[in-house]
Design a protein around this motif. Structure first.
Motif, PDB file in Angstrom:
ATOM      1  N   PRO A  25       1.420   9.714 -10.072  1.00 20.28           N
ATOM      2  CA  PRO A  25       2.053   9.614 -11.392  1.00 20.28           C
ATOM      3  C   PRO A  25       1.080   9.979 -12.508  1.00 20.28           C
ATOM      4  CG  PRO A  25       1.466   7.433 -10.576  1.00 20.28           C
ATOM      5  CD  PRO A  25       1.157   8.395  -9.467  1.00 20.28           C
ATOM      6  N   GLU A  43       1.493   2.657  -7.215  1.00 20.90           N
ATOM      7  CA  GLU A  43       1.158   3.908  -7.887  1.00 20.90           C
ATOM      8  C   GLU A  43       1.964   3.982  -9.181  1.00 20.90           C
ATOM      9  OE1 GLU A  43       0.538   7.461  -5.535  1.00 20.90           O
ATOM     10  OE2 GLU A  43       1.013   6.313  -3.725  1.00 20.90           O
ATOM     11  N   ALA A  44       1.307   3.623 -10.277  1.00 24.68           N
ATOM     12  CA  ALA A  44       1.958   3.602 -11.584  1.00 24.68           C
ATOM     13  C   ALA A  44       0.895   3.718 -12.667  1.00 24.68           C
ATOM     14  CB  ALA A  44       2.765   2.320 -11.777  1.00 24.68           C
ATOM     15  N   ALA A  52       4.996   5.938 -15.698  1.00 23.05           N
ATOM     16  CA  ALA A  52       5.258   6.945 -14.667  1.00 23.05           C
ATOM     17  C   ALA A  52       4.904   6.312 -13.329  1.00 23.05           C
ATOM     18  CB  ALA A  52       4.422   8.199 -14.909  1.00 23.05           C
ATOM     19  N   LEU A  53       5.780   6.469 -12.349  1.00 20.77           N
ATOM     20  CA  LEU A  53       5.552   5.787 -11.079  1.00 20.77           C
ATOM     21  C   LEU A  53       5.890   6.699  -9.904  1.00 20.77           C
ATOM     22  CD1 LEU A  53       8.576   4.833  -9.888  1.00 20.77           C
ATOM     23  CD2 LEU A  53       8.415   3.320 -11.852  1.00 20.77           C
ATOM     24  N   TYR A  54       5.375   6.322  -8.775  1.00 20.07           N
ATOM     25  CA  TYR A  54       5.673   7.033  -7.524  1.00 20.07           C
ATOM     26  C   TYR A  54       5.835   6.009  -6.418  1.00 20.07           C
ATOM     27  CZ  TYR A  54       5.136   9.904  -3.331  1.00 20.07           C
ATOM     28  OH  TYR A  54       5.333  10.489  -2.112  1.00 20.07           O
ATOM     29  N   GLY A  70       9.907   8.681 -12.756  1.00 20.32           N
ATOM     30  CA  GLY A  70       9.034   9.130 -11.680  1.00 20.32           C
ATOM     31  C   GLY A  70       9.813   9.484 -10.431  1.00 20.32           C
ATOM     32  N   THR A  89      10.937   8.105  -7.181  1.00 23.05           N
ATOM     33  CA  THR A  89      11.101   6.799  -6.542  1.00 23.05           C
ATOM     34  C   THR A  89      11.621   6.900  -5.120  1.00 23.05           C
ATOM     35  OG1 THR A  89      13.335   6.582  -7.447  1.00 23.05           O
ATOM     36  CG2 THR A  89      11.519   5.684  -8.765  1.00 23.05           C
ATOM     37  N   ASP A 137      14.682  11.102  -8.615  1.00 21.80           N
ATOM     38  CA  ASP A 137      13.778  11.149  -9.770  1.00 21.80           C
ATOM     39  C   ASP A 137      14.460  10.569 -11.008  1.00 21.80           C
ATOM     40  OD1 ASP A 137      11.463  13.106  -8.679  1.00 21.80           O
ATOM     41  OD2 ASP A 137      13.418  13.810  -7.986  1.00 21.80           O
TER      42      ASP A 137
END
Length: 209
Positions: free
Chosen positions: A6, A32-33, A56-58, A94, A96, A128
């Protein structure tokens, strides 16, 4: 490489930017952010949008840390809401994958997930999301083609389309109302008296005929 990281790119000309990642907001191991706080320039006490918290994240496919990620977003939301209060808005976006978003959407009655079309092909799926409290200020998302690999690298084209969200403005959004400029000369008191004299002395025969 497979997967993603992210990141947030912010416009310094329009916003004062504060990086919140691992400062005000701690990112747990395995999550992960990234977070930042945007303050629109020329903000006043009357502004409806005083600050925007962006995340923003993953979330990896079949991630074992989904609960940890959801708990992190909940904790960050509450911390920021307590600190900044009225005028604070959120944008959370992000990749997800198949993370269930109900726990995020339930944090705030104004949270809206605005991405409604598929973003991943073969099979088609919406992976997304963009979750925000500012949906009334934005247009319907557009969807850009997936990214090609860098020309100097060995790779394949990405399989995710890119949702693009643009703010509502007066250029791309046609107003239903039309306006025209009308110039008039005010009638002075002397003109009013002349008009009165003419009305009194007018015979009006042509009207009666």
């Amino acid at each position: 490489e497979i997967g993603g990281r992210p990141a947030i790119f912010a416009n310094h000309t329009k916003f004062n930017i504060q990086n919140l990642t691992n400062s005000f907001i701690q990112i747990p191991w395995g999550v992960e952010a990234v977070w930042c706080l945007l303050t629109p320039k020329n903000t006043t006490n009357d502004s409806k949008v005083k600050k925007i918290a962006c995340c923003a994240l993953y979330s990896k496919p079949d991630s074992r840390t989904k609960s940890l990620l959801l708990d992190h977003i909940s904790d960050a939301y509450n911390l920021l809401s307590i600190k900044y209060g009225k005028g604070l808005h959120f944008i959370i976006a992000g990749d997800t994958n198949h993370l269930k978003l109900d726990a995020i959407l339930s944090l705030d009655p104004n949270f809206i997930q605005v991405v409604t079309e598929w973003t991943r092909q073969n099979p088609e799926a919406m992976l997304d999301p963009i979750i925000m409290t500012l949906s009334t200020f934005y247009q319907k998302p557009e969807y850009l083609e997936a990214l090609d690999p860098d020309p100097d690298k060995i790779g394949v084209k990405a399989d995710h389309r890119i949702p693009l969200l643009k703010p509502i403005n007066t250029i791309n959004n046609k107003s239903l109302r039309s306006f025209r400029e009308v110039k008039v000369r005010p009638l002075p008191q002397s003109g009013m008296l002349k008009m009165q004299e003419w009305l009194i002395n007018q015979s009006w025969n042509e009207v009666f005929e």
